[in-house]
Design an enzyme around this catalytic site. Structure first.
Site, short mmCIF file in Angstrom:
data_model
loop_
_atom_site.label_atom_id
_atom_site.label_comp_id
_atom_site.label_asym_id
_atom_site.label_seq_id
_atom_site.Cartn_x
_atom_site.Cartn_y
_atom_site.Cartn_z
N SER A 26 -64.42 -9.00 15.48
CA SER A 26 -63.66 -7.89 14.88
C SER A 26 -62.45 -7.55 15.74
CB SER A 26 -64.55 -6.66 14.71
OG SER A 26 -65.21 -6.35 15.92
N ASN A 113 -73.60 -0.14 19.42
CA ASN A 113 -73.84 0.54 18.14
C ASN A 113 -73.44 2.02 18.19
OD1 ASN A 113 -74.86 -1.94 17.54
ND2 ASN A 113 -77.00 -1.28 17.36
N THR A 158 -47.75 19.35 -22.01
CA THR A 158 -49.11 18.86 -22.17
C THR A 158 -48.98 17.59 -23.00
OG1 THR A 158 -49.54 20.07 -24.23
CG2 THR A 158 -50.10 21.21 -22.18
N HIS A 159 -49.81 16.61 -22.69
CA HIS A 159 -49.71 15.28 -23.33
C HIS A 159 -48.31 14.68 -23.15
CE1 HIS A 159 -53.41 16.49 -25.56
NE2 HIS A 159 -52.79 17.66 -25.58
N SER A 280 -30.55 -2.53 -7.53
CA SER A 280 -30.97 -3.79 -8.13
C SER A 280 -30.04 -4.89 -7.65
CB SER A 280 -30.91 -3.67 -9.64
OG SER A 280 -30.73 -4.94 -10.24
N LYS A 286 -28.03 0.40 -11.07
CA LYS A 286 -29.41 0.87 -10.90
C LYS A 286 -29.62 1.68 -9.62
CE LYS A 286 -32.61 0.32 -13.03
NZ LYS A 286 -33.53 -0.84 -13.11
N ASN A 288 -33.23 2.98 -8.19
CA ASN A 288 -34.66 2.99 -8.52
C ASN A 288 -35.46 3.89 -7.57
OD1 ASN A 288 -34.14 1.03 -10.51
ND2 ASN A 288 -34.34 -0.62 -9.00
N GLU A 293 -42.56 4.98 -6.51
CA GLU A 293 -43.40 3.92 -7.10
C GLU A 293 -44.39 3.38 -6.09
OE1 GLU A 293 -40.52 2.04 -10.52
OE2 GLU A 293 -40.05 1.57 -8.46
N TYR A 320 -78.48 0.23 12.45
CA TYR A 320 -77.20 -0.47 12.46
C TYR A 320 -77.33 -1.87 11.85
CZ TYR A 320 -73.02 -2.90 13.98
OH TYR A 320 -71.86 -3.62 13.97
N GLN A 325 -69.46 -3.32 10.74
CA GLN A 325 -68.25 -3.73 11.47
C GLN A 325 -67.01 -3.67 10.56
OE1 GLN A 325 -68.19 -6.73 14.62
NE2 GLN A 325 -67.30 -8.13 13.12
N LYS A 328 -64.15 -0.40 9.49
CA LYS A 328 -62.84 -0.05 10.06
C LYS A 328 -61.68 -0.53 9.21
CE LYS A 328 -64.86 -1.80 13.66
NZ LYS A 328 -66.23 -1.26 13.39
#
Ligand code: ARG
Length: 471
Positions: A26, A113, A158-159, A280, A286, A288, A293, A320, A325, A328
């Site tokens: 690890s 452990n 709404t919606h 772009s 553009k 963006n 995103e 354990y 392991q 993480k």
């Protein structure tokens, strides 16, 4: 250290297969625990000297050696070797190389452990302190924009259909509420990570009169764990962390998604600073909303991290198992996402520029005051259901004629109900619609100002607790 480079190989006749070594190691990712591992080792060694397992000289040599290892790691001089398996063995091996046989006494009354669970809890505590501070920064940015936008009226949705007019500040304060709950969740996750596994040994406890309270106090834990089997086998504190992180990310994704919509030409409610957008390679016009995103996309990762660890832990027998392991990977991934996305969102929100004219026009265009007209008729003796039907017919007429509700004259209105009077045009003003929502938590200016005040004082409280946390 045995000749083959492993601490545990005394009973083995064959060396590990090189493919197994890759699978087993690890160190490729848990090197990030190094500072916590060393901090934990120093506290453990100090305690061993306090109970007479180490002499003071031995402890001094170990402490000094561990600090040297830490500076080697910090300077990038430490060569991580796959044969070291994990950061715990790597640090210990280096310590022995630096200070000799005394270093071999460090692992008395300890197992990897309890060591690894402790390191991870310390790592998570550190991330949580940073996330809490970053979240406070985002809350502050939202609050400032809300304070500045308290006059601006926009359509609430709404919606994703224009529904009723609301103050921009009210909408932004909804995010303040969401992120305030995240703040509480992160705080609870911090509490969960403040129970110390160290001293549990491999699983059964240890054969030495260890002073777990002292070690816990030195490392900033609230207390040692009450059950050694639970200490080494549970990762609930990591799950609490990931659940809280997933909640933050989900909220970030909703805000990001709205900013993407709002900054589109279709909405035109807001301009995101150039600093958080890109262009772009083919379309010169553009701009963006990439930051939004990506923040939206990363929420999927953090949710998956939570789900991943939950699945990893499911059906594992006590205590354990090496499966743990891999815990993480999920924790590091989620931490990396939050460490970046929270400050980015805070900066981006702070530099947003809203277009109150566009928002107002959108609220005016789309019958967002239809409910006002219905309630206006109710105020003049109509039942709500009949009023709803009448206003529906008015809306139909407006759609057919390409007009707005506030453009209808009393002469036309009286054809639909004799209850219409000269109060109508006041009732359909956006400001009237806003001010009538004076119910607790509603969008009336006074109510929003009260929310702003409450939000500011809560933020102040958060700042104080954060200062105490640092201090
Ligand atoms: N690298 C291990 C982990 O991350 C440390 C504990 C290993 N314990 C053991 N007995 N093999 O969980």
């Amino acid at each position: 250290m045995n000749d083959d480079g492993h601490f545990w190989s005394g009973r083995f006749e064959q060396p590990p297969h090189e493919l197994f070594e890759q699978l087993n190691a690890s160190i490729t990712f848990d090197w990030r625990l190094a500072p916590y591992d060393i901090q934990g080792s120093v506290a453990h060694a100090r305690m061993l000297s306090s109970i007479g397992v180490l002499t003071e000289e031995e402890f001094a040599a170990i402490e000094d050696g561990l600090h040297k290892v830490m500076s080697e790691i910090a300077r990038g001089e430490f060569a991580f070797d796959l044969a070291d398996e994990d950061i715990h063995s790597a640090v210990e091996k280096r310590l022995i190389a630096l200070i000799g046989d005394t270093g071999k006494k460090l692992h008395t009354a300890r197992s990897r452990n309890d060591q690894v669970a402790t390191d991870l809890a310390l790592y998570i505590q550190d991330q949580l302190r940073q996330h809490l501070a970053d979240l406070a920064g985002l809350l502050e940015a939202l609050l400032k924009q809300a304070q500045a936008g308290v006059e601006a009226i926009m359509p609430g949705y709404t919606h994703l259909q224009r529904a009723q007019p609301v103050l921009l500040a009210h909408h932004l304060l909804a995010y303040f509420e969401m992120f305030s709950r995240d703040y509480v969740r992160l705080w609870r996750a911090l509490d969960a990570a403040r129970v110390m596994p160290l001293g549990a040994g491999a699983l059964a406890g240890v054969n030495y009169p260890v002073d777990r309270e002292a070690v816990a106090a030195e490392l900033g834990f609230e207390r040692p764990g009450a059950n050694s089997i639970d200490d080494v086998s549970s990762r609930d504190f990591a799950l609490d962390y990931l659940a809280a992180a997933a909640g933050v990310s989900m909220h970030l994704s909703r805000l990001a998604a709205e900013l993407i919509l709002w900054s589109s030409s279709e909405f035109g409610f807001v301009e995101i600073s150039d600093m958080f957008t890109s262009g772009s390679s083919i379309m010169p016009q553009k701009k963006n909303a990439d930051a939004c995103e990506l923040i939206r996309a990363k929420a999927a990762r953090v949710a998956a991290d939570h789900q991943g660890l939950l699945s990893l832990m499911t059906a594992l027998p006590l205590a354990y198992n090496k499966d743990a392991q891999e815990d993480k990977l999920y924790v590091f991934d989620a931490a990396d996402v939050l460490l970046l996305t929270l400050p980015v969102m805070a900066e981006m929100v702070g530099t947003l520029s809203f277009d109150p004219g566009r928002m107002r026009a959108a609220a005016e265009e789309s019958f967002t005051v239809a409910t006002e007209v219905a309630d206006y008729l109710v105020g003049r003796g109509e039942s709500f259901r009949d009023a709803h039907r009448i206003v529906g017919q008015l809306v139909r007429k407006c759609i057919d004629e390409g007009r707005r509700l506030d453009e209808l004259g009393l002469d036309e209105l009286s054809g639909f109900s004799e209850r219409f009077d000269e109060g109508y045009h006041e009732a359909v003003r956006l400001e009237s619609a806003i001010e009538r929502k004076a119910s607790y938590g509603g969008t009336a200016t006074a109510s929003v100002r009260a929310q702003l005040k409450g939000a500011a004082s809560r933020l102040e409280g958060m700042r104080q607790t954060l200062d105490e946390l640092d201090g």
